[in-house]
Write a protein that holds these residues in place. Structure first.
Motif, PDB file in Angstrom:
ATOM      1  N   GLY A   1       0.804  -1.212   0.000  1.00 44.63           N
ATOM      2  CA  GLY A   1       0.000   0.000   0.000  1.00 44.63           C
ATOM      3  C   GLY A   1       0.839   1.266   0.000  1.00 44.63           C
ATOM      4  N   ASP A   2       1.954   1.234   0.731  1.00 45.66           N
ATOM      5  CA  ASP A   2       2.833   2.406   0.787  1.00 45.66           C
ATOM      6  C   ASP A   2       3.382   2.763  -0.589  1.00 45.66           C
ATOM      7  N   HIS A   3       3.772   1.759  -1.360  1.00 42.94           N
ATOM      8  CA  HIS A   3       4.284   2.024  -2.706  1.00 42.94           C
ATOM      9  C   HIS A   3       3.188   2.613  -3.601  1.00 42.94           C
ATOM     10  N   ALA A   4       1.961   2.136  -3.419  1.00 47.16           N
ATOM     11  CA  ALA A   4       0.849   2.683  -4.202  1.00 47.16           C
ATOM     12  C   ALA A   4       0.639   4.163  -3.882  1.00 47.16           C
ATOM     13  N   VAL A   5       0.725   4.512  -2.599  1.00 45.75           N
ATOM     14  CA  VAL A   5       0.587   5.911  -2.199  1.00 45.75           C
ATOM     15  C   VAL A   5       1.710   6.751  -2.789  1.00 45.75           C
ATOM     16  N   SER A   6       2.917   6.212  -2.776  1.00 47.82           N
ATOM     17  CA  SER A   6       4.058   6.929  -3.350  1.00 47.82           C
ATOM     18  C   SER A   6       3.832   7.226  -4.825  1.00 47.82           C
ATOM     19  N   ILE A   7       3.332   6.247  -5.564  1.00 46.77           N
ATOM     20  CA  ILE A   7       3.041   6.452  -6.984  1.00 46.77           C
ATOM     21  C   ILE A   7       1.922   7.479  -7.154  1.00 46.77           C
ATOM     22  N   ALA A   8       0.890   7.363  -6.335  1.00 43.24           N
ATOM     23  CA  ALA A   8      -0.244   8.291  -6.432  1.00 43.24           C
ATOM     24  C   ALA A   8       0.208   9.736  -6.215  1.00 43.24           C
ATOM     25  N   GLN A   9       1.138   9.932  -5.297  1.00 41.48           N
ATOM     26  CA  GLN A   9       1.636  11.281  -5.038  1.00 41.48           C
ATOM     27  C   GLN A   9       2.407  11.835  -6.229  1.00 41.48           C
ATOM     28  N   LYS A  10       3.138  10.972  -6.904  1.00 43.65           N
ATOM     29  CA  LYS A  10       3.878  11.415  -8.092  1.00 43.65           C
ATOM     30  C   LYS A  10       2.920  11.786  -9.224  1.00 43.65           C
ATOM     31  N   VAL A  11       1.874  10.992  -9.400  1.00 37.43           N
ATOM     32  CA  VAL A  11       0.885  11.302 -10.433  1.00 37.43           C
ATOM     33  C   VAL A  11       0.147  12.598 -10.084  1.00 37.43           C
ATOM     34  N   LEU A  12      -0.176  12.761  -8.812  1.00 40.05           N
ATOM     35  CA  LEU A  12      -0.834  13.988  -8.367  1.00 40.05           C
ATOM     36  C   LEU A  12       0.035  15.207  -8.653  1.00 40.05           C
ATOM     37  N   TYR A  13       1.323  15.076  -8.421  1.00 38.78           N
ATOM     38  CA  TYR A  13       2.248  16.175  -8.688  1.00 38.78           C
ATOM     39  C   TYR A  13       2.282  16.513 -10.178  1.00 38.78           C
ATOM     40  N   LEU A  14       2.318  15.481 -11.018  1.00 34.83           N
ATOM     41  CA  LEU A  14       2.336  15.714 -12.460  1.00 34.83           C
ATOM     42  C   LEU A  14       1.049  16.391 -12.935  1.00 34.83           C
ATOM     43  N   ALA A  15      -0.064  16.022 -12.310  1.00 26.58           N
ATOM     44  CA  ALA A  15      -1.353  16.544 -12.758  1.00 26.58           C
ATOM     45  C   ALA A  15      -1.632  17.955 -12.252  1.00 26.58           C
ATOM     46  N   THR A  16      -1.141  18.268 -11.036  1.00 24.68           N
ATOM     47  CA  THR A  16      -1.519  19.540 -10.412  1.00 24.68           C
ATOM     48  C   THR A  16      -0.350  20.460 -10.099  1.00 24.68           C
ATOM     49  N   GLY A  17       0.851  19.902 -10.027  1.00 21.97           N
ATOM     50  CA  GLY A  17       2.005  20.691  -9.607  1.00 21.97           C
ATOM     51  C   GLY A  17       2.152  20.776  -8.108  1.00 21.97           C
ATOM     52  N   ASP A  18       1.212  20.158  -7.366  1.00 18.59           N
ATOM     53  CA  ASP A  18       1.268  20.170  -5.902  1.00 18.59           C
ATOM     54  C   ASP A  18       1.994  18.924  -5.415  1.00 18.59           C
ATOM     55  N   TRP A  19       2.951  19.128  -4.501  1.00 19.17           N
ATOM     56  CA  TRP A  19       3.699  18.000  -3.958  1.00 19.17           C
ATOM     57  C   TRP A  19       3.336  17.784  -2.500  1.00 19.17           C
ATOM     58  N   VAL A  20       2.908  16.544  -2.172  1.00 15.55           N
ATOM     59  CA  VAL A  20       2.618  16.174  -0.793  1.00 15.55           C
ATOM     60  C   VAL A  20       3.724  15.250  -0.330  1.00 15.55           C
ATOM     61  N   PRO A  21       4.397  15.547   0.795  1.00 13.93           N
ATOM     62  CA  PRO A  21       5.489  14.688   1.259  1.00 13.93           C
ATOM     63  C   PRO A  21       5.008  13.256   1.474  1.00 13.93           C
ATOM     64  N   GLU A  22       5.868  12.302   1.106  1.00 11.76           N
ATOM     65  CA  GLU A  22       5.514  10.902   1.289  1.00 11.76           C
ATOM     66  C   GLU A  22       5.592  10.532   2.753  1.00 11.76           C
ATOM     67  N   PRO A  23       4.777   9.523   3.180  1.00 15.75           N
ATOM     68  CA  PRO A  23       4.780   9.106   4.579  1.00 15.75           C
ATOM     69  C   PRO A  23       6.124   8.503   4.954  1.00 15.75           C
ATOM     70  N   ALA A  24       6.508   8.653   6.205  1.00 10.22           N
ATOM     71  CA  ALA A  24       7.792   8.109   6.683  1.00 10.22           C
ATOM     72  C   ALA A  24       7.745   6.598   6.713  1.00 10.22           C
TER      73      ALA A  24
END
Length: 217
Positions: A194-217
């Motif tokens: 699940g953590d890897h899926a979230v990491s990928i989702a954050q990268k796609v979100l960044y590409l789509a919106t330009g907003d970066w959310v830090p990945e979970p520790a």
């Protein structure tokens, strides 16, 4: 030349969807193998893991070729570099599905975890399968609402993962050492998926919106 470049970028994005689809199939079979003690499904996942690895390697080679030949900038550069990182996460997700299957094969014909933990792992596995399917759709559509859904489901997996640790470390736990190790490893594999899926989702979100959310520790 620009048309060729755009075609190559589309091939990269299509390649990510293809790999994610294979990963979704792998985790679906892996969780069923784990919960049902189905050695045939487990062996399918283990035998097919190289397909994920091969496609990830081919995509990486294409992305590196684009970087060297096209020297992309701005959004095109972000897409290409992100593809390399997403590919690596997908490959690791495939490995985690394989590890879950290996546990099922090692313990066959027995179940991997004691009866008291089986409902928890059934729920955890179902969430991982749902996350993997949503990840395919996210990579295909870049619908940012899916990224939030993936994160929410990962939070549920994290809670279940914590409950497994509380169970095996509790005073009432009667499982043998092997059962304790198996449950701990299996829970960790599900949680990391699940953590890897979230990491990928954050990268796609960044590409789509330009907003970066830090990945979970």
């Amino acid at each position: 030349m620009r048309e060729v470049f755009q075609q190559e970028l589309r091939e990269v994005q299509d390649g990510l969807v293809e790999i994610a689809t294979l990963v979704a199939q792998a985790i679906d079979k892996a969780t069923r193998a784990f919960n049902e003690s189905n050695v045939s499904l487990a062996e399918e996942v283990i035998a097919d893991d190289h397909l994920i690895d091969q496609r990830a390697q081919a995509l990486d080679e294409l992305a590196i070729t684009i970087l060297a030949r096209q020297q992309p900038v701005a959004r095109d550069l972000r897409i290409t570099v992100s593809a390399l990182r997403i590919s690596a996460s997908l490959e690791r997700m495939g490995d985690l599905a394989m590890h879950i299957s290996q546990l099922a094969r090692y313990r066959f014909p027995d179940k991997v975890v004691p009866k008291s933990l089986r409902p928890t792992f059934h729920e955890m596995g179902a969430l991982d399968v749902e996350v993997a399917r949503q990840l395919v759709e996210l990579l295909r559509t870049q619908d940012v609402t899916i990224a939030d859904e993936i994160r929410n489901k990962d939070d549920q997996v994290d809670e279940l993962h914590l409950s497994v640790f509380e169970k095996v470390l509790g005073e009432t736990w009667k499982g043998e050492a092997t059962a304790t190790v198996d449950a701990t490893l299996a829970s960790r594999y599900h949680e990391r998926f699940g953590d890897h899926a979230v990491s990928i989702a954050q990268k796609v979100l960044y590409l789509a919106t330009g907003d970066w959310v830090p990945e979970p520790a």
